[in-house]
Design an enzyme around this catalytic site. Sequence first.
Site, mmCIF file in Angstrom:
data_model
loop_
_atom_site.group_PDB
_atom_site.id
_atom_site.type_symbol
_atom_site.label_atom_id
_atom_site.label_comp_id
_atom_site.label_asym_id
_atom_site.label_seq_id
_atom_site.Cartn_x
_atom_site.Cartn_y
_atom_site.Cartn_z
ATOM 1 N N ILE A 23 37.581 48.592 30.961
ATOM 2 C CA ILE A 23 36.383 49.146 31.925
ATOM 3 C C ILE A 23 35.194 48.521 31.545
ATOM 4 O O ILE A 23 34.939 48.905 30.215
ATOM 5 C CB ILE A 23 36.958 50.532 32.219
ATOM 6 C CG1 ILE A 23 38.104 51.040 32.403
ATOM 7 C CG2 ILE A 23 35.635 51.012 32.936
ATOM 8 C CD1 ILE A 23 38.688 50.278 33.795
ATOM 9 N N TYR A 40 44.133 54.505 17.295
ATOM 10 C CA TYR A 40 43.921 54.961 18.665
ATOM 11 C C TYR A 40 44.878 54.857 19.567
ATOM 12 O O TYR A 40 45.052 55.846 20.437
ATOM 13 C CB TYR A 40 42.698 53.601 19.258
ATOM 14 C CG TYR A 40 42.217 53.949 20.530
ATOM 15 C CD1 TYR A 40 41.137 54.870 20.911
ATOM 16 C CD2 TYR A 40 42.870 53.419 21.707
ATOM 17 C CE1 TYR A 40 40.734 55.234 22.225
ATOM 18 C CE2 TYR A 40 42.315 53.590 22.860
ATOM 19 C CZ TYR A 40 41.236 54.380 23.252
ATOM 20 O OH TYR A 40 40.698 54.584 24.352
#
Length: 240
Positions: free
Chosen positions: A187, A154
């Site tokens: 987030i 990632y």
Amino acid sequence: MDDLTNRDWIIVTGAGSGIGFDVAQSLCEKGNGVVAFDFDKEKLKKAFSGRAESLIYRCLDVRDAGRVSASIDSLRNELGPIKGLVNCAGVYPVTPFLDITVGEWDEVLNTNLRGAFIVSQVVARSMVAEQVQGSIVNVTSTAATFCRPGVSHYGSSKAGLTQLTRDMALELAEFGIRVNAVAPGVIGTEKVLTSAKMQGAKEHAAKLASIPIGRIGEVSEITALIEFLLSDQASYCTGS
């Protein structure tokens, strides 16, 4: 009936959930025309069915160059020029480096980096052809620069997307097309909040301790920054 060709149209990929969903919804509420792309047809239907005509949703795999090109060409014929693009489509598996298969590596890189390249190139070519001075925003991640266990694939994909943003900005500037990136940290999307519950209070507290402001970010805070970069208020901002 609304004249859809009179709107500024913005494409948002990965719009079925998380940041992409919030961006698509907010842009539509502010009067923009939005095309919401996502690989998951059911997520799109659940998120956007019954919305205003100015929000169109399409099931699309950003890794499929042929379908991306055909879909965007069809939208241009139907709606007119595309003025903005937000690349939110991405996958985020957590797997130790020694356990990552070649297949999983390819899935992450193909979705997060190759997919953003494919969509961006098609949209940028359309902007150049139609002399649209548009804006492209790539959603990267702090994982592009900060190492964390289990996300080497990632992080590599987001580091590549960060560099692609800079290169696109340099080459597209002559056409008046701006390209910027937003790199969220932790987030509070549904996926992150669910993950925090599974990890437990200790792990979540450790994560918060690494954030100077002492809390996770709100999705709306990322959306506001993306909207700024899409807008004329950011007309002198590119490559950031």
